[in-house]
Design a protein around this motif. Structure first.
Motif, PDB file in Angstrom:
ATOM      1  N   THR A 243      44.331  33.313  47.396  1.00  0.00           N
ATOM      2  CA  THR A 243      42.988  33.856  47.145  1.00  0.00           C
ATOM      3  C   THR A 243      41.926  32.811  47.437  1.00  0.00           C
ATOM      4  N   ASN A 244      42.175  31.587  47.015  1.00  0.00           N
ATOM      5  CA  ASN A 244      41.237  30.504  47.339  1.00  0.00           C
ATOM      6  C   ASN A 244      41.117  30.318  48.848  1.00  0.00           C
ATOM      7  N   TYR A 245      42.256  30.371  49.525  1.00  0.00           N
ATOM      8  CA  TYR A 245      42.248  30.143  50.972  1.00  0.00           C
ATOM      9  C   TYR A 245      41.507  31.264  51.702  1.00  0.00           C
ATOM     10  N   ILE A 246      41.782  32.508  51.309  1.00  0.00           N
ATOM     11  CA  ILE A 246      41.167  33.648  52.000  1.00  0.00           C
ATOM     12  C   ILE A 246      39.655  33.675  51.757  1.00  0.00           C
ATOM     13  N   PHE A 247      39.245  33.567  50.489  1.00  0.00           N
ATOM     14  CA  PHE A 247      37.812  33.602  50.199  1.00  0.00           C
ATOM     15  C   PHE A 247      37.091  32.371  50.756  1.00  0.00           C
ATOM     16  N   GLY A 248      37.742  31.222  50.706  1.00  0.00           N
ATOM     17  CA  GLY A 248      37.151  30.028  51.297  1.00  0.00           C
ATOM     18  C   GLY A 248      37.004  30.162  52.805  1.00  0.00           C
ATOM     19  N   MET A 249      37.996  30.801  53.439  1.00  0.00           N
ATOM     20  CA  MET A 249      37.930  31.020  54.877  1.00  0.00           C
ATOM     21  C   MET A 249      36.799  31.979  55.239  1.00  0.00           C
TER      22      MET A 249
ATOM     23  N   LEU B 270      28.050  22.371  45.230  1.00  0.00           N
ATOM     24  CA  LEU B 270      27.450  21.775  44.046  1.00  0.00           C
ATOM     25  C   LEU B 270      28.378  21.850  42.835  1.00  0.00           C
ATOM     26  N   SER B 271      29.184  22.917  42.757  1.00  0.00           N
ATOM     27  CA  SER B 271      30.099  23.054  41.618  1.00  0.00           C
ATOM     28  C   SER B 271      31.159  21.959  41.595  1.00  0.00           C
ATOM     29  N   CYS B 272      31.432  21.343  42.758  1.00  0.00           N
ATOM     30  CA  CYS B 272      32.410  20.249  42.796  1.00  0.00           C
ATOM     31  C   CYS B 272      31.904  19.020  42.052  1.00  0.00           C
TER      32      CYS B 272
ATOM     33  N   VAL C 271      30.397  19.025  39.223  1.00  0.00           N
ATOM     34  CA  VAL C 271      30.612  19.192  37.777  1.00  0.00           C
ATOM     35  C   VAL C 271      32.106  19.029  37.495  1.00  0.00           C
ATOM     36  N   PRO C 272      32.499  18.179  36.535  1.00  0.00           N
ATOM     37  CA  PRO C 272      33.930  18.037  36.211  1.00  0.00           C
ATOM     38  C   PRO C 272      34.545  19.385  35.877  1.00  0.00           C
ATOM     39  N   SER C 273      35.720  19.642  36.429  1.00  0.00           N
ATOM     40  CA  SER C 273      36.331  20.968  36.282  1.00  0.00           C
ATOM     41  C   SER C 273      36.640  21.293  34.826  1.00  0.00           C
ATOM     42  N   PHE C 274      37.001  20.278  34.027  1.00  0.00           N
ATOM     43  CA  PHE C 274      37.339  20.586  32.636  1.00  0.00           C
ATOM     44  C   PHE C 274      36.113  21.068  31.865  1.00  0.00           C
ATOM     45  N   VAL C 275      34.922  20.585  32.240  1.00  0.00           N
ATOM     46  CA  VAL C 275      33.697  21.060  31.605  1.00  0.00           C
ATOM     47  C   VAL C 275      33.469  22.522  31.959  1.00  0.00           C
ATOM     48  N   SER C 276      33.599  22.864  33.222  1.00  0.00           N
ATOM     49  CA  SER C 276      33.418  24.250  33.656  1.00  0.00           C
ATOM     50  C   SER C 276      34.416  25.177  32.980  1.00  0.00           C
ATOM     51  N   LEU C 277      35.668  24.737  32.889  1.00  0.00           N
ATOM     52  CA  LEU C 277      36.705  25.582  32.292  1.00  0.00           C
ATOM     53  C   LEU C 277      36.453  25.811  30.806  1.00  0.00           C
ATOM     54  N   LEU C 278      36.051  24.775  30.095  1.00  0.00           N
ATOM     55  CA  LEU C 278      35.778  24.928  28.662  1.00  0.00           C
ATOM     56  C   LEU C 278      34.576  25.836  28.426  1.00  0.00           C
ATOM     57  N   ILE C 279      33.554  25.741  29.279  1.00  0.00           N
ATOM     58  CA  ILE C 279      32.394  26.626  29.152  1.00  0.00           C
ATOM     59  C   ILE C 279      32.796  28.079  29.391  1.00  0.00           C
ATOM     60  N   MET C 280      33.617  28.297  30.437  1.00  0.00           N
ATOM     61  CA  MET C 280      34.068  29.661  30.730  1.00  0.00           C
ATOM     62  C   MET C 280      34.930  30.203  29.593  1.00  0.00           C
TER      63      MET C 280
ATOM     64  N   ILE D 208      42.327  34.339  34.549  1.00  0.00           N
ATOM     65  CA  ILE D 208      42.617  32.975  34.987  1.00  0.00           C
ATOM     66  C   ILE D 208      42.590  32.869  36.510  1.00  0.00           C
ATOM     67  N   ILE D 209      43.141  33.878  37.177  1.00  0.00           N
ATOM     68  CA  ILE D 209      43.151  33.864  38.649  1.00  0.00           C
ATOM     69  C   ILE D 209      41.725  33.952  39.194  1.00  0.00           C
ATOM     70  N   VAL D 210      40.895  34.807  38.584  1.00  0.00           N
ATOM     71  CA  VAL D 210      39.509  34.962  39.050  1.00  0.00           C
ATOM     72  C   VAL D 210      38.722  33.673  38.836  1.00  0.00           C
ATOM     73  N   ILE D 211      38.870  33.052  37.663  1.00  0.00           N
ATOM     74  CA  ILE D 211      38.157  31.806  37.383  1.00  0.00           C
ATOM     75  C   ILE D 211      38.632  30.704  38.332  1.00  0.00           C
ATOM     76  N   ASN D 212      39.909  30.704  38.651  1.00  0.00           N
ATOM     77  CA  ASN D 212      40.422  29.698  39.588  1.00  0.00           C
ATOM     78  C   ASN D 212      39.803  29.867  40.970  1.00  0.00           C
ATOM     79  N   ILE D 213      39.534  31.113  41.362  1.00  0.00           N
ATOM     80  CA  ILE D 213      38.856  31.343  42.648  1.00  0.00           C
ATOM     81  C   ILE D 213      37.481  30.687  42.635  1.00  0.00           C
ATOM     82  N   TRP D 214      36.756  30.886  41.553  1.00  0.00           N
ATOM     83  CA  TRP D 214      35.406  30.311  41.442  1.00  0.00           C
ATOM     84  C   TRP D 214      35.457  28.778  41.462  1.00  0.00           C
ATOM     85  N   VAL D 215      36.497  28.198  40.832  1.00  0.00           N
ATOM     86  CA  VAL D 215      36.609  26.741  40.774  1.00  0.00           C
ATOM     87  C   VAL D 215      37.111  26.164  42.088  1.00  0.00           C
ATOM     88  N   GLY D 216      38.033  26.861  42.752  1.00  0.00           N
ATOM     89  CA  GLY D 216      38.727  26.275  43.900  1.00  0.00           C
ATOM     90  C   GLY D 216      38.156  26.581  45.266  1.00  0.00           C
TER      91      GLY D 216
END
Length: 459
Positions: free
Chosen positions: A236-242, A265-267, A269-278, A317-325
């Motif tokens: 999913t990350n690869y397809i949407f990133g492509m 820009l999201s890169c 921000v430390p990923s653990f901060v984004s994940l805890l906020i979500m 979790i899969i959707v949030i991972n798309i946003w992060v990755g």
């Protein structure tokens, strides 16, 4: 023929341990027992003394501790700690028993030290044979100072590689072998085998593969979810990133740098901060559910089960991972797209190819050829993606109270719970071994069957 023989003679004599044993003189063969003897008899006293000192220290260690460590390794100890009443002090004292963890660790360390000593022994034989050959041929035999200076020139690889190899043995190989050995013991809090435990062979593997047992059924369900998660998280990350990379990179898109900046820009921000906020926002009383209630889209006394329902939790979790990755994939594929030769597209258009044909015949094959190693590494990383699971859901929800894993636990987070929370160290070691075997097999098979490997340099 004379020219050929002359060139053969120019090559250095292969000074190997096997040649030293077969062709060496008496002093070289005696160096098999007394390390450094051959060097000391052939003008290399300091070097020979160092080899001899290494042998003496090794033998001293083996006599004082090493042989005892090896002798204790098969049994892992048998003396339990006992409580004894001290009449003089009127208190209970505890006698020191055997500690199987230390016995296993010291035994493995002794074996590793012996392996290292074997390489030192082989090097001493090669050195003694070289000194003997040079001395008998009347050639110059290096002094200790000259040998040290060679470490800065022709033998610089020994100087640079020896410290990393020592640390690899001590900090990587030793813990890895120790963990592998632990998988064949009953080291766990079950039946109080935390201090004194025994070898059990393949019993832990049989328990884990038995789908009728609690651990076995948990293993197969966690393994299935781990594979599903790794597949969707990777592709999913690869397809949407492509898609994003192609849309931004197309000639008609304006302000390309601005759009790339927005996603990248999201890169920063430390990923653990984004994940805890979500995680906080998606709780039953979090910002998202409160907003939906205020808008009237859900009932005032209900909430969307983002992390309380197993299926919802996995999808979330899969959707949030798309946003992060996706931003990371966007960066990777943007560089690939910008390096595809423009002549290929021009030739395809001249031949009458449409957009779909150009994508399927030029763009996609080129991207897959370049990024296959990246995809394999991403898949491997997602199998071991501890952060996103632990920080978002903690492996929850738990639907089976008898199980040691939650619905969203991966093998790596389940391993963490088994070892840190449950103290099932033996089962955790088995899961670590199986994870390594699965990842190694999948990665090697995928890479060896890819065009990146078979047609290296083809593009």
């Amino acid at each position: 023929m004379e020219l050929f023989q002359k060139r053969v003679n120019e090559f250095p004599t292969p000074y190997t341990a096997v040649a030293a044993i077969k062709e060496g003189g008496t002093e070289t063969k005696l160096s098999m027992l007394v390390m450094g003897l051959g060097n000391m008899l052939h003008k290399q006293a300091v070097k020979g003394a160092l080899f001899l000192a290494a042998e003496v220290l090794y033998l001293a260690f083996m006599i004082t501790n090493g042989f005892h460590c090896l002798a204790m390794l098969p049994s892992l100890g048998s003396i339990e700690q006992e409580e004894v009443w001290n009449e003089a002090l009127q208190i209970y004292e505890y006698t020191q028993g055997d500690n199987s963890v230390l016995i296993l660790l010291y035994g493995v360390a002794t074996i590793m030290l012996s392996i290292l000593m074997f390489f030192v022994w082989r090097e001493s034989l090669k050195s003694a044979y070289q000194a003997e050959c040079l001395d008998k041929e009347g050639k110059h035999v290096n002094t200790f100072g000259e040998d040290l200076r060679t470490l800065l020139h022709e033998n610089v690889q020994k100087l640079l590689m020896t410290p990393p190899l020592v640390f690899i043995f001590g900090l990587t190989v030793l813990p890895l072998v120790f963990m592998i050995c632990m998988a064949f013991t009953n080291y766990s809090k079950l039946d109080n085998h935390l201090v004194l435990f025994d070898w059990v062979g393949l019993e832990n593997f049989r328990t884990l593969f038995d789908s009728s047992s609690i651990l076995g059924s948990t293993f197969w369900s966690v393994l299935a979810w781990t594979i599903i998660w790794a597949f969707f998280a990777t592709f999913t990350n690869y397809i949407f990133g492509m898609i994003l990379a192609m849309v931004i990179n197309r000639p008609g898109t304006k302000a390309k740098s601005f759009w790339r900046f927005c996603f990248v820009l999201s890169c920063a921000v430390p990923s653990f901060v984004s994940l805890l906020i979500m995680r906080t926002m998606l709780q039953p009383d979090g910002a998202v559910n409160v907003l939906l209630r205020n808008l009237g889209w859900i009932a005032s006394d209900s909430s969307l089960p983002f992390f309380t329902d197993p299926l919802w939790a996995k999808v979330t979790i899969i959707v949030i991972n798309i946003w992060v990755g996706v931003p990371y994939t966007l960066l990777q594929l943007t560089g690939v797209l910008q390096n595809i030769p423009g002549e290929l597209y021009e030739a395809a258009k001249i031949d009458g190819a449409n957009t779909v044909q150009i994508f399927s015949k030029i763009t996609l094959p080129y991207m897959l050829y370049i990024t296959t190693p990246y995809l394999i590494a991403t898949f491997t990383g997602n199998v071991n993606n501890f952060n996103i699971i632990y920080l978002l859901s903690g492996g929850d929800p738990v639907t089976n109270l008898a199980s040691t894993a939650g619905s969203t636990d991966l093998l790596v987070t389940w391993l963490y719970k088994l070892t840190i929370d449950k103290q099932y160290y033996n089962v955790g070691a088995v899961i670590g071994i199986l994870t390594f075997v699965i990842l190694a097999a999948v990665s090697l098979l995928a890479y060896r069957n890819s065009k990146s490997y078979k047609e290296e340099g083809g593009f």
